[in-house]
Write a protein that holds these residues in place. Structure first.
Motif, PDB file in Angstrom:
ATOM      1  N   PHE A   1      17.400 -11.744   8.916  1.00  0.00           N
ATOM      2  CA  PHE A   1      16.055 -11.794   9.484  1.00  0.00           C
ATOM      3  C   PHE A   1      15.023 -11.529   8.391  1.00  0.00           C
ATOM      4  O   PHE A   1      15.112 -10.522   7.683  1.00  0.00           O
ATOM      5  N   ILE A   2      14.072 -12.418   8.281  1.00  0.00           N
ATOM      6  CA  ILE A   2      12.919 -12.219   7.413  1.00  0.00           C
ATOM      7  C   ILE A   2      11.697 -12.165   8.322  1.00  0.00           C
ATOM      8  O   ILE A   2      11.475 -13.084   9.110  1.00  0.00           O
ATOM      9  N   VAL A   3      10.930 -11.082   8.247  1.00  0.00           N
ATOM     10  CA  VAL A   3       9.767 -10.928   9.118  1.00  0.00           C
ATOM     11  C   VAL A   3       8.533 -10.718   8.259  1.00  0.00           C
ATOM     12  O   VAL A   3       8.508  -9.839   7.394  1.00  0.00           O
ATOM     13  N   GLU A   4       7.510 -11.511   8.513  1.00  0.00           N
ATOM     14  CA  GLU A   4       6.267 -11.432   7.753  1.00  0.00           C
ATOM     15  C   GLU A   4       5.090 -11.320   8.707  1.00  0.00           C
ATOM     16  O   GLU A   4       5.011 -12.045   9.705  1.00  0.00           O
ATOM     17  N   MET A   5       4.183 -10.386   8.419  1.00  0.00           N
ATOM     18  CA  MET A   5       2.966 -10.229   9.208  1.00  0.00           C
ATOM     19  C   MET A   5       1.791 -10.716   8.382  1.00  0.00           C
ATOM     20  O   MET A   5       1.630 -10.304   7.227  1.00  0.00           O
ATOM     21  N   GLN A   6       0.973 -11.610   8.952  1.00  0.00           N
ATOM     22  CA  GLN A   6      -0.169 -12.163   8.239  1.00  0.00           C
ATOM     23  C   GLN A   6      -1.426 -11.997   9.077  1.00  0.00           C
ATOM     24  O   GLN A   6      -1.516 -12.533  10.186  1.00  0.00           O
ATOM     25  N   LEU A   7      -2.388 -11.236   8.565  1.00  0.00           N
ATOM     26  CA  LEU A   7      -3.616 -10.990   9.310  1.00  0.00           C
ATOM     27  C   LEU A   7      -4.698 -12.028   9.041  1.00  0.00           C
ATOM     28  O   LEU A   7      -5.396 -12.456   9.945  1.00  0.00           O
ATOM     29  N   GLY A   8      -4.854 -12.424   7.779  1.00  0.00           N
ATOM     30  CA  GLY A   8      -5.896 -13.376   7.424  1.00  0.00           C
ATOM     31  C   GLY A   8      -5.490 -14.807   7.711  1.00  0.00           C
ATOM     32  O   GLY A   8      -4.332 -15.112   7.995  1.00  0.00           O
ATOM     33  N   LYS A   9      -6.453 -15.699   7.640  1.00  0.00           N
ATOM     34  CA  LYS A   9      -6.157 -17.116   7.833  1.00  0.00           C
ATOM     35  C   LYS A   9      -5.346 -17.642   6.649  1.00  0.00           C
ATOM     36  O   LYS A   9      -5.686 -17.395   5.498  1.00  0.00           O
ATOM     37  N   TYR A  10      -4.292 -18.365   6.948  1.00  0.00           N
ATOM     38  CA  TYR A  10      -3.405 -18.862   5.894  1.00  0.00           C
ATOM     39  C   TYR A  10      -2.802 -20.173   6.384  1.00  0.00           C
ATOM     40  O   TYR A  10      -1.676 -20.200   6.889  1.00  0.00           O
ATOM     41  N   PRO A  11      -3.518 -21.295   6.256  1.00  0.00           N
ATOM     42  CA  PRO A  11      -3.037 -22.583   6.767  1.00  0.00           C
ATOM     43  C   PRO A  11      -1.682 -22.995   6.181  1.00  0.00           C
ATOM     44  O   PRO A  11      -0.917 -23.709   6.823  1.00  0.00           O
ATOM     45  N   GLU A  12      -1.366 -22.532   4.958  1.00  0.00           N
ATOM     46  CA  GLU A  12      -0.121 -22.908   4.309  1.00  0.00           C
ATOM     47  C   GLU A  12       0.991 -21.891   4.562  1.00  0.00           C
ATOM     48  O   GLU A  12       2.001 -21.856   3.841  1.00  0.00           O
ATOM     49  N   PHE A  13       0.846 -21.068   5.578  1.00  0.00           N
ATOM     50  CA  PHE A  13       1.805 -19.998   5.827  1.00  0.00           C
ATOM     51  C   PHE A  13       3.219 -20.525   6.021  1.00  0.00           C
ATOM     52  O   PHE A  13       4.190 -19.909   5.584  1.00  0.00           O
ATOM     53  N   ILE A  14       3.366 -21.669   6.674  1.00  0.00           N
ATOM     54  CA  ILE A  14       4.698 -22.220   6.919  1.00  0.00           C
ATOM     55  C   ILE A  14       5.394 -22.565   5.600  1.00  0.00           C
ATOM     56  O   ILE A  14       6.626 -22.465   5.492  1.00  0.00           O
TER      57      ILE A  14
END
Length: 289
Positions: free
Chosen positions: A80-93
Motif C-alpha cells: 500500500f502506498i498512500v499519499e495525501m495532497q492538499l494543494g491543486k496538482y493536476p499531474e497527481f496521477i
C-alpha cells in the motif's frame, strides 16, 4: 481550511500532523487497517500491517509534495502506498504512477527479474481538491482494462479520493468509506464529543480521533505538533518567496522586451502591470549594461 487553528480542539486529519498521527500511527494500526480496507473496498479485514521505509532515493520533500506519505504491507504481502495532497496538482496521477512503477521495479529486481507471484500494489491518493472534473464520483478505482472494459490485469490498482466532491450529510453515511471521508472533512469543526455522530464511537475512528485531540497531547506530542506548524509555516513562506521572485522576473523580462521594442515607459508599465518607477529601474539596468 486553516490546518493549524489554536481555537479548534481537534487537529484536522488531513494536516501533516493529523495524517501522521492517524494513518502513520505505528503503535496502533487499528485505524489504518480499517481505512485501507475502506479505500480498496474489500470485504476482507486486514489483520496486520507492517510499515516499510521509503526506498525512493534522491527525492526530497517540501510542503505537501515530493514523496509519498505512507508505505506499508499487510499479512498477505499486499503493498500500500498512500499519499495525501492538499494543494491543486493536476499531474497527481503521474506521481502515483511513478511511485507504483518504482515499487514494481524494486520487487522484480529482488526476484531476479521474475514476474510470477508479484504481490498486489495499491497506490491510494487522497486529494483535497478535484483533479478529475469530468468524473462525478469522489472515489475511483483504476486497473488495466481493454477497449471493451474487460479486465486485463489488476496487480497494480490506482485509487483516488477527491474530498471536495464528497458532499454526503450524516443521514447519507452508510459505508466505512463514507464514515472515513466524513471524518476527514469535519473532525476539526467539532469542539466537543457531544457533537460526535454515532459512528465516531466505533473503535477504529475513536482511536484516530483521540490522536487528534489537542487536550490529550503528551508534552512530546505537543512538541511534535508545534514543530510541524513551524515547518509548514516556513515551507509556505519559502514557497511564497519563490512565487514572488518568479513573478518579478517575468515582469522584469516583460518590461525589458517592451522597452526594446520601442514602447514608452507608460506603455511598458501598463503592459507588465507594474508601476512607472519599476519601469524606470529596469530602464536604468538596461542603460548600465
Amino acid at each position: 481550511m486553516d490546518l493549524y487553528n489554536d481555537d479548534e480542539r481537534f487537529i484536522p486529519l488531513v494536516s501533516d500532523y493529523g495524517f501522521k498521527a492517524t494513518f502513520g500511527n505505528e503503535a496502533d494500526t487499528r485505524f489504518l487497517r480499517k481505512a485501507l480496507q475502506a479505500f480498496i473496498n474489500s470485504p476482507v479485514a486486514i489483520e496486520e500491517i507492517t510499515f516499510i521505509q521509503n526506498e525512493i532515493k534522491g527525492v526530497t520533500r517540501d510542503s505537501r509534495s515530493g514523496i509519498y506519505d505512507l508505505f506499508c504491507r499487510d499479512e498477505q504481502g499486499t503493498q500500500f502506498i498512500v499519499e495525501m495532497q492538499l494543494g491543486k496538482y493536476p499531474e497527481f496521477i503521474q506521481r502515483m504512477k511513478f511511485y507504483s512503477f518504482y515499487r514494481l521495479n524494486t520487487l522484480i529486481k529482488r526476484g531476479d527479474y521474475e514476474f510470477d507471484d508479484l504481490p498486489k500494489i495499491y497506490c491510494i491518493g487522497v486529494l483535497a481538491a478535484t483533479i478529475f472534473p469530468h468524473i462525478a464520483d469522489y472515489h475511483n478505482v483504476a486497473v488495466l482494462k481493454n477497449q471493451h472494459n474487460e479486465l486485463i490485469d489488476e496487480q497494480m490498482t490506482f485509487i483516488t479520493v477527491e474530498l471536495d466532491k464528497f458532499k454526503k450529510g450524516l443521514s447519507d453515511i452508510t459505508s466505512n468509506l463514507d464514515k472515513l471521508l466524513y471524518t476527514m472533512k469535519t473532525i476539526h469543526e467539532v469542539s466537543e464529543p457531544t457533537q460526535f455522530p454515532p459512528f465516531w464511537n466505533e473503535e477504529w475512528l475513536r482511536v484516530a480521533i483521540q490522536e487528534l485531540d489537542k487536550r490529550a497531547l503528551t508534552p512530546e506530542q505537543r512538541l511534535s505538533y508545534e514543530m510541524t506548524i513551524s515547518a509548514n509555516a516556513l515551507a509556505v513562506k519559502n514557497e511564497q518567496k519563490k512565487i514572488q521572485e518568479a513573478e518579478a522576473r517575468i515582469k522584469t523580462e516583460t518590461v525589458k522586451n517592451a522597452l526594446q521594442m520601442g514602447l514608452t515607459v507608460e506603455q511598458s508599465s501598463l503592459l507588465a502591470n507594474v508601476s512607472v518607477e519599476f519601469v524606470h529601474r529596469v530602464q536604468q539596468t538596461l542603460l548600465s549594461n
